[in-house]
Design a protein around this motif. Structure first.
Motif: not given
Length: 74
Positions: A30-38, A64-69
């Motif tokens: 959780i920073k400027d955007k909320v990122t989920m990794i996997d 969740i703004d972005q998802l990194i797989l």
């Protein structure tokens, strides 16, 4: 027992159970955007653990703004 651990400010690890004897981890930043990794195994138990974990952090899926797989799902 919680499956969520705050690693540091704005960085969370969520343990996701799966149907085989092993755990999978999802990370939420959780920073400027909320990122989920996997996002875990596609099984019901894993996805329920994911939803419970992000709710415990104080988020919803819509936050969740972005998802990194990092790998392909099985």
């Amino acid at each position: 027992m919680s499956n969520v651990e705050q690693i540091t400010n704005g960085f969370w690890r969520v343990c996701l159970m799966q149907p085989i004897p092993s755990d999978v981890y999802c990370y939420v930043v959780i920073k400027d955007k909320v990122t989920m990794i996997d996002c875990g195994h596609p099984s019901f138990v894993s996805q329920q653990a994911l939803l419970n974990g992000i709710n415990e952090i104080g988020l919803n899926l819509s936050d969740i703004d972005q998802l990194i797989l990092t790998h392909l799902a099985c």
